[in-house]
Motif scaffolding. Structure first.
Motif, PDB file in Angstrom:
ATOM      1  N   PRO A  56       0.861  -1.208  -0.058  1.00  0.00           N
ATOM      2  CA  PRO A  56       0.002   0.224   0.060  1.00  0.00           C
ATOM      3  C   PRO A  56       0.929   1.242  -0.179  1.00  0.00           C
ATOM      4  N   GLU A  57       0.278   2.152  -0.733  1.00  0.00           N
ATOM      5  CA  GLU A  57       0.881   3.613  -0.853  1.00  0.00           C
ATOM      6  C   GLU A  57       0.088   4.569   0.210  1.00  0.00           C
ATOM      7  N   ALA A  58       0.764   5.149   0.923  1.00  0.00           N
ATOM      8  CA  ALA A  58      -0.066   6.044   1.980  1.00  0.00           C
ATOM      9  C   ALA A  58      -0.412   7.352   1.368  1.00  0.00           C
ATOM     10  N   ALA A  59      -1.719   7.641   1.680  1.00  0.00           N
ATOM     11  CA  ALA A  59      -2.459   8.873   1.139  1.00  0.00           C
ATOM     12  C   ALA A  59      -2.243  10.051   2.194  1.00  0.00           C
ATOM     13  N   ARG A  60      -2.345  11.013   1.982  1.00  0.00           N
ATOM     14  CA  ARG A  60      -2.075  12.201   3.087  1.00  0.00           C
ATOM     15  C   ARG A  60      -3.307  12.546   3.586  1.00  0.00           C
ATOM     16  N   LEU A  61      -3.135  12.705   4.896  1.00  0.00           N
ATOM     17  CA  LEU A  61      -4.309  12.819   5.760  1.00  0.00           C
ATOM     18  C   LEU A  61      -4.080  14.011   6.612  1.00  0.00           C
ATOM     19  N   THR A  62      -5.065  14.864   6.864  1.00  0.00           N
ATOM     20  CA  THR A  62      -4.715  16.132   7.800  1.00  0.00           C
ATOM     21  C   THR A  62      -5.734  15.916   9.145  1.00  0.00           C
ATOM     22  N   ILE A  63      -5.122  16.470  10.502  1.00  0.00           N
ATOM     23  CA  ILE A  63      -6.051  16.216  11.501  1.00  0.00           C
ATOM     24  C   ILE A  63      -7.021  17.114  11.352  1.00  0.00           C
ATOM     25  N   GLY A  64      -8.229  16.605  11.451  1.00  0.00           N
ATOM     26  CA  GLY A  64      -9.668  17.175  11.373  1.00  0.00           C
ATOM     27  C   GLY A  64     -10.615  16.477  10.203  1.00  0.00           C
ATOM     28  N   ASP A  65      -9.610  15.733   9.284  1.00  0.00           N
ATOM     29  CA  ASP A  65     -10.280  15.155   8.093  1.00  0.00           C
ATOM     30  C   ASP A  65     -11.113  13.948   8.548  1.00  0.00           C
ATOM     31  N   SER A  66     -12.047  13.773   7.462  1.00  0.00           N
ATOM     32  CA  SER A  66     -12.881  12.608   7.732  1.00  0.00           C
ATOM     33  C   SER A  66     -13.012  12.030   6.012  1.00  0.00           C
ATOM     34  N   VAL A  67     -12.586  10.823   5.821  1.00  0.00           N
ATOM     35  CA  VAL A  67     -12.442  10.387   4.656  1.00  0.00           C
ATOM     36  C   VAL A  67     -13.129   9.082   4.350  1.00  0.00           C
ATOM     37  N   THR A  68     -13.813   8.881   3.260  1.00  0.00           N
ATOM     38  CA  THR A  68     -14.322   7.504   2.900  1.00  0.00           C
ATOM     39  C   THR A  68     -13.411   6.632   1.957  1.00  0.00           C
ATOM     40  N   GLY A  69     -13.508   5.372   1.898  1.00  0.00           N
ATOM     41  CA  GLY A  69     -12.706   4.695   1.106  1.00  0.00           C
ATOM     42  C   GLY A  69     -13.296   3.256   0.975  1.00  0.00           C
ATOM     43  N   TYR A  95      -3.139  -8.835   4.502  1.00  0.00           N
ATOM     44  CA  TYR A  95      -4.394  -8.200   4.757  1.00  0.00           C
ATOM     45  C   TYR A  95      -4.347  -7.169   3.556  1.00  0.00           C
ATOM     46  N   ARG A  96      -5.495  -7.018   3.098  1.00  0.00           N
ATOM     47  CA  ARG A  96      -5.691  -5.665   2.049  1.00  0.00           C
ATOM     48  C   ARG A  96      -5.852  -4.486   2.925  1.00  0.00           C
ATOM     49  N   ALA A  97      -5.116  -3.663   2.687  1.00  0.00           N
ATOM     50  CA  ALA A  97      -4.934  -2.485   3.581  1.00  0.00           C
ATOM     51  C   ALA A  97      -4.830  -1.076   2.791  1.00  0.00           C
ATOM     52  N   ARG A  98      -5.159   0.056   3.398  1.00  0.00           N
ATOM     53  CA  ARG A  98      -5.219   1.179   3.160  1.00  0.00           C
ATOM     54  C   ARG A  98      -4.315   2.108   4.104  1.00  0.00           C
ATOM     55  N   LEU A  99      -3.409   2.730   3.750  1.00  0.00           N
ATOM     56  CA  LEU A  99      -2.517   3.690   4.408  1.00  0.00           C
ATOM     57  C   LEU A  99      -2.857   5.000   4.282  1.00  0.00           C
ATOM     58  N   THR A 159      -1.957   9.966  23.110  1.00  0.00           N
ATOM     59  CA  THR A 159      -1.203  11.194  22.967  1.00  0.00           C
ATOM     60  C   THR A 159       0.306  10.772  22.324  1.00  0.00           C
ATOM     61  N   LEU A 160       0.426  11.664  21.403  1.00  0.00           N
ATOM     62  CA  LEU A 160       1.775  11.221  20.518  1.00  0.00           C
ATOM     63  C   LEU A 160       2.861  11.543  21.188  1.00  0.00           C
ATOM     64  N   GLU A 161       3.845  10.644  21.118  1.00  0.00           N
ATOM     65  CA  GLU A 161       5.305  10.812  21.976  1.00  0.00           C
ATOM     66  C   GLU A 161       6.145  11.639  21.368  1.00  0.00           C
ATOM     67  N   GLY A 162       6.052  12.191  20.310  1.00  0.00           N
ATOM     68  CA  GLY A 162       6.927  12.902  19.662  1.00  0.00           C
ATOM     69  C   GLY A 162       6.635  13.738  18.272  1.00  0.00           C
ATOM     70  N   SER A 163       7.042  14.795  17.846  1.00  0.00           N
ATOM     71  CA  SER A 163       6.742  15.446  16.560  1.00  0.00           C
ATOM     72  C   SER A 163       7.422  14.625  15.576  1.00  0.00           C
ATOM     73  N   GLY A 164       6.577  14.692  14.410  1.00  0.00           N
ATOM     74  CA  GLY A 164       7.065  14.002  13.148  1.00  0.00           C
ATOM     75  C   GLY A 164       5.689  13.331  12.359  1.00  0.00           C
ATOM     76  N   THR A 165       6.055  12.456  11.505  1.00  0.00           N
ATOM     77  CA  THR A 165       5.068  11.737  10.689  1.00  0.00           C
ATOM     78  C   THR A 165       4.651  10.384  11.308  1.00  0.00           C
ATOM     79  N   TYR A 166       3.364  10.111  11.477  1.00  0.00           N
ATOM     80  CA  TYR A 166       2.699   8.817  11.835  1.00  0.00           C
ATOM     81  C   TYR A 166       1.767   8.326  10.602  1.00  0.00           C
ATOM     82  N   VAL A 167       1.723   6.934  10.601  1.00  0.00           N
ATOM     83  CA  VAL A 167       1.057   6.368   9.642  1.00  0.00           C
ATOM     84  C   VAL A 167      -0.318   5.727  10.181  1.00  0.00           C
ATOM     85  N   ILE A 168      -1.411   5.680   9.883  1.00  0.00           N
ATOM     86  CA  ILE A 168      -2.640   4.875  10.188  1.00  0.00           C
ATOM     87  C   ILE A 168      -2.724   3.601   9.143  1.00  0.00           C
TER      88      ILE A 168
END
Length: 613
Positions: free
Chosen positions: A265-278, A291-295, A348-357
């Motif tokens: 899977p390739e990760a799509a960009r998401l901003t805090i406050g967003d709601s997306v469908t897939g 597993y079939r997965a979206r990132l 609660t996020l442990e540090g500043s940076g990029t995270y993946v869902i």
């Protein structure tokens, strides 16, 4: 119960011969031995040793040499047989078996010893309360047949095969077929194994000094008993695929396929406050676990508290959160069913940076639409310090932080000392109180909880023994979301656990259960008494009380304040009085716990221990 008066250690004449296996028992009769190939008739009965769940079992010891192959078979017409094998000085079994001795409920455990030493076989029923006669037999097994040269398998190829008695067996004595394929570093392949005859099991690995080293495995694809494995090769070279059934007793035809895996899977960009469908469907990329997965990738800052929700009507959802600091990324948390089959993570996020869902289903091949939302929520307040003996008054309202079940809560912090006992009492006239206690280190995870332990309506009382020195957090909330109101919270230092007293056979102890006594995990109080007992004698333990429902446990002391339960009784004498007949398995010191059946019950009692004539 075994019809022998002690457990004997079984010796071997050498690596090629299992001399005998004997049973340790509770009846003072002649010791019996099970000679190789001969059976032992025994019975599970009330007076037998008990495991942590209270199920009776018989123990047998056998001395093995590394590489020794043997099997133990247990048959019974009265219950579903179950066997466990423990290695030398091990508290967890190295092998278990339920129904491998044919089509019924008899057990056959096969094992190849990994080290010299004394092993212990536990013979018991699969169901906790089942008892009755059984037959046990031990056999040494001949050396395994040599492993043949693996069959070459090309990418894009499918082959038919059969598992039968002519196949080699692995270390667990399960027959297998072996296949070989070549791949470049980082190449992703998907291996599928299907069969209508047996529950399939796939392994991928390579040989190291002639020994198979497993790198990945799969049992069930989540939809059936077939196997499906996505594997990314770590280096250029040859790899082995082992095809086998899940258990020793299965065999039959199968189909094996080796195909190129879909791209990761390739990760799509998401901003805090967003709601997306897939949508997850057959064209969805597959992760390294099959597993079939979206990132989705987002940026967060240290100390920021986030709320991730995944909802779907068509499948059971699964959420995973990673810190994008790889490769590979660090897995931080996951959730399956926070609300029905929907998933939710608060962290609660442990540090500043990029995270993946990662968004996927609970099984590998789900399909359907979903909605993913990412929001920032109010940060957790620092827990309020609370001192022992203090009573803290407060209010739960919509300004308080929310937990993963949308309940507002207040939190309190205290320092605990290993071995000390604490008690937390929460009262409210406005809502049903709920208490949780956990370590102050990292994301909060409850070590103990209580709802209505005070025994006074919906108020809570939580008893907890501190496992190690450090800071701990108490969370107080309503039991259900949407409730609020006033409360009081009290933290009590109950000191170290009381040292067990002693009682002699033939004596009667009179005591009183109260809040100062030791408490079990369910909030019931008890007094403990040590007793010296001899193997083979039957003790009658009676406990009566007019103040509470009596409950008696007998067992061995373990590390800390824990106990290995060997036998117990609630209402053996009458509706609220206990009477336990127990046959002592070995000479030694045992502990009797004289307690209440229900939470927080107190009052006077009498405990009597007699030797049965």
């Amino acid at each position: 119960m075994r019809r022998f008066n002690r457990t004997r250690t079984v010796g071997l004449a050498g690596v090629s011969a299992l001399a005998l296996i004997t049973a340790g028992g509770a009846w003072a009769q002649d010791a019996g031995a099970l000679v190789l190939g001969e059976g032992l008739d025994a019975s599970l009965e009330e007076g037998d040793s008990r495991d942590d769940l209270g199920a009776p079992y018989d123990s047998y010891t056998v001395t093995l040499v590394a590489g020794q192959r043997f099997e133990v078979e247990m048959r019974s017409d009265d219950f579903d047989a179950y066997l466990e094998l423990y290695g030398p000085d091990m508290e967890e079994p190295v092998a278990v078996d339920d129904d491998s001795a044919g089509d019924g409920t008899d057990a056959r455990l096969r094992y190849t010893a990994t080290a010299d030493g004394i092993y212990t076989v536990r013979a018991r029923a699969f169901s906790e309360g089942a008892m009755g006669p059984y037959n046990l037999i031990a056999r040494e097994r001949p050396p395994a047949p040599p492993e043949p040269e693996p069959v070459a398998l090309a990418l894009g190829q499918s082959l038919d095969g059969v598992i039968d008695d002519a196949d080699p067996v692995d270390d667990q004595d399960v027959p297998f077929d072996a296949y070989r394929f070549a791949a470049d570093a980082g190449e992703r392949v998907i291996v599928t194994l299907t069969s209508d005859d047996f529950d399939t099991y796939l392994q991928v690995g390579h040989l190291r000094d002639g020994v198979f080293e497993e790198l990945a495995f799969n049992d069930d694809d989540g939809e059936s008993l077939n196997s499906r494995l996505v594997f990314a090769t770590p280096a250029r070279g040859d790899y082995l695929i082992r095809v086998r059934p899940l258990s020793t007793s299965e065999s039959g035809a199968y189909v094996l396929s080796l195909q190129p895996a879909p791209p990761p899977p390739e990760a799509a960009r998401l901003t805090i406050g967003d709601s997306v469908t897939g949508t997850i469907d057959p064209d969805t990329p597959v992760n390294d676990e099959g597993y079939r997965a979206r990132l989705y990738r987002f940026d967060g800052r240290e100390g920021q508290r986030i709320d991730i929700r995944l909802e779907a009507e068509d499948f059971d959802t699964y959420l995973v959160l990673y810190r994008d600091d790889g490769p590979p990324p660090t897995r931080l948390d996951d959730n399956d069913d926070s609300d029905g089959t929907n998933s939710r993570l608060t962290r609660t996020l442990e540090g500043s940076g990029t995270y993946v869902i990662e968004v996927r289903g609970f099984s590998q091949t789900v399909e359907g639409d979903y909605t993913l939302s990412l929001a920032e929520i109010a940060p957790e307040r620092p827990p309020v310090p609370i001192a022992f003996g203090a009573v803290q008054e407060g209010v739960i309202d919509d300004k308080d932080p929310l937990d993963g079940q949308d309940r507002n809560y207040d939190s309190f912090r205290f320092t605990g000392v290993e071995g000390s006992r604490v008690q937390v009492i929460a009262r409210s006239g406005d809502f049903d109180t709920f208490l949780r206690l956990g370590s102050a280190d990292g994301e909060f995870e409850a070590l103990a909880t209580d709802d209505d332990g005070l025994g006074e309506g919906t108020d809570s009382r939580l008893n907890f023994t501190i496992p190690e020195d450090g800071d701990y957090v108490i969370r107080l909330s309503p039991l259900s979301e949407g409730n609020e109101g006033l409360y009081s919270l009290e933290l009590i230092d109950r000191g170290p656990a009381p040292v067990p007293g002693s009682i002699l056979v033939g004596a009667t102890a009179r005591g009183t259960l109260g809040e100062a006594d030791a408490a079990a995990g369910d909030g019931s109080y008890f007094d403990a008494y040590r007793i010296h007992a001899k193997a083979g004698e039957t003790l009658v333990i009676t406990m009566v009380s007019n103040a509470f429902d009596a409950f008696v446990i007998v067992g061995r002391e373990k590390d800390g304040n824990d106990i290995e339960v060997l036998a117990s009784d609630d209402d053996g004498l009458s509706d609220t009085h206990a009477r336990l007949e127990w046959e002592v398995p070995d000479d030694g010191v045992y502990v009797i716990r004289a307690g209440s059946y229900g939470q927080s019950e107190t009052g006077a009692y009498a405990l009597k221990v007699e030797r049965k004539p």
